[in-house]
Design a protein around this motif. Sequence first.
Motif, PDB file in Angstrom:
ATOM      1  N   PHE A   5       0.889  -1.160   0.000  1.00 16.06           N
ATOM      2  CA  PHE A   5       0.000   0.000   0.000  1.00 16.06           C
ATOM      3  C   PHE A   5       0.923   1.205   0.000  1.00 16.06           C
ATOM      4  O   PHE A   5       1.765   1.345   0.893  1.00 16.06           O
ATOM      5  CB  PHE A   5      -0.904   0.000   1.249  1.00 16.06           C
ATOM      6  N   MET A   6       0.807   2.039  -1.038  1.00 15.68           N
ATOM      7  CA  MET A   6       1.758   3.128  -1.218  1.00 15.68           C
ATOM      8  C   MET A   6       1.082   4.371  -1.762  1.00 15.68           C
ATOM      9  O   MET A   6      -0.069   4.317  -2.197  1.00 15.68           O
ATOM     10  CB  MET A   6       2.877   2.680  -2.172  1.00 15.68           C
TER      11      MET A   6
ATOM     12  N   ALA B  70       9.414   0.479  -2.794  1.00 15.10           N
ATOM     13  CA  ALA B  70       9.305  -0.123  -4.126  1.00 15.10           C
ATOM     14  C   ALA B  70      10.699  -0.506  -4.638  1.00 15.10           C
ATOM     15  O   ALA B  70      10.895  -1.589  -5.208  1.00 15.10           O
ATOM     16  CB  ALA B  70       8.623   0.839  -5.093  1.00 15.10           C
ATOM     17  N   GLN B  71      11.684   0.358  -4.400  1.00 17.16           N
ATOM     18  CA  GLN B  71      13.064   0.083  -4.814  1.00 17.16           C
ATOM     19  C   GLN B  71      13.634  -1.110  -4.048  1.00 17.16           C
ATOM     20  O   GLN B  71      14.294  -1.982  -4.628  1.00 17.16           O
ATOM     21  CB  GLN B  71      13.926   1.331  -4.584  1.00 17.16           C
TER      22      GLN B  71
ATOM     23  N   ALA C  63       0.331  -3.594  -5.959  1.00 22.19           N
ATOM     24  CA  ALA C  63       0.527  -2.267  -5.380  1.00 22.19           C
ATOM     25  C   ALA C  63      -0.812  -1.542  -5.369  1.00 22.19           C
ATOM     26  O   ALA C  63      -1.552  -1.591  -6.347  1.00 22.19           O
ATOM     27  CB  ALA C  63       1.546  -1.481  -6.192  1.00 22.19           C
ATOM     28  N   VAL C  64      -1.109  -0.905  -4.255  1.00 21.00           N
ATOM     29  CA  VAL C  64      -2.354  -0.166  -4.109  1.00 21.00           C
ATOM     30  C   VAL C  64      -2.016   1.299  -3.869  1.00 21.00           C
ATOM     31  O   VAL C  64      -1.332   1.630  -2.898  1.00 21.00           O
ATOM     32  CB  VAL C  64      -3.192  -0.712  -2.924  1.00 21.00           C
TER      33      VAL C  64
ATOM     34  N   PRO D 271       4.144   4.018   3.309  1.00 17.94           N
ATOM     35  CA  PRO D 271       3.692   2.732   2.787  1.00 17.94           C
ATOM     36  C   PRO D 271       3.581   1.647   3.862  1.00 17.94           C
ATOM     37  O   PRO D 271       4.145   1.780   4.946  1.00 17.94           O
ATOM     38  CB  PRO D 271       4.794   2.369   1.783  1.00 17.94           C
ATOM     39  N   GLN D 272       2.858   0.586   3.483  1.00 17.46           N
ATOM     40  CA  GLN D 272       2.733  -0.602   4.319  1.00 17.46           C
ATOM     41  C   GLN D 272       2.924  -1.820   3.438  1.00 17.46           C
ATOM     42  O   GLN D 272       2.291  -1.930   2.393  1.00 17.46           O
ATOM     43  CB  GLN D 272       1.358  -0.680   4.972  1.00 17.46           C
ATOM     44  N   LEU D 273       3.782  -2.737   3.882  1.00 16.46           N
ATOM     45  CA  LEU D 273       4.052  -3.955   3.119  1.00 16.46           C
ATOM     46  C   LEU D 273       3.443  -5.164   3.825  1.00 16.46           C
ATOM     47  O   LEU D 273       3.582  -5.319   5.038  1.00 16.46           O
ATOM     48  CB  LEU D 273       5.566  -4.170   2.962  1.00 16.46           C
ATOM     49  N   TYR D 274       2.781  -6.002   3.029  1.00 13.20           N
ATOM     50  CA  TYR D 274       2.194  -7.251   3.522  1.00 13.20           C
ATOM     51  C   TYR D 274       2.787  -8.403   2.735  1.00 13.20           C
ATOM     52  O   TYR D 274       2.895  -8.321   1.504  1.00 13.20           O
ATOM     53  CB  TYR D 274       0.664  -7.247   3.327  1.00 13.20           C
TER      54      TYR D 274
END
Length: 107
Positions: free
Chosen positions: A19-20, A36-37, A49-50, A72-75
């Motif tokens: 989520f970005m 993302a990088q 990606a949202v 952002p949040q990463l799942y």
Amino acid sequence: MSIQEQIKEFVSANPVVLFMKGTPQFPQCGFSAKVAQVLKLAGVEEYAAVNVLADEAVRQGIKEYANWPTIPQLYINGEFVGGCDIISEMYESGELQEMLKQDSAAG
């Protein structure tokens, strides 16, 4: 279906979800660009990606979903992993790559 249920469904249906702000190709904040990088460096070819800027309900809902105030949040495999600083630290320590490998999220 509530926004919380929609988020849960989406996170459960995709092995890696970010989520970005913006998109991986055109991030609209430095923190989102960095995560993302990092995913790219970690060998993650494809992920969901949202763009939270596209939907205010998602933008608010994701903060409540993870009880985490920032984007952002990463799942990974339905589990909240963290935001920019945590993901960066995990990448530098090799922990992120291990998690991705274990869960076969990275190709």
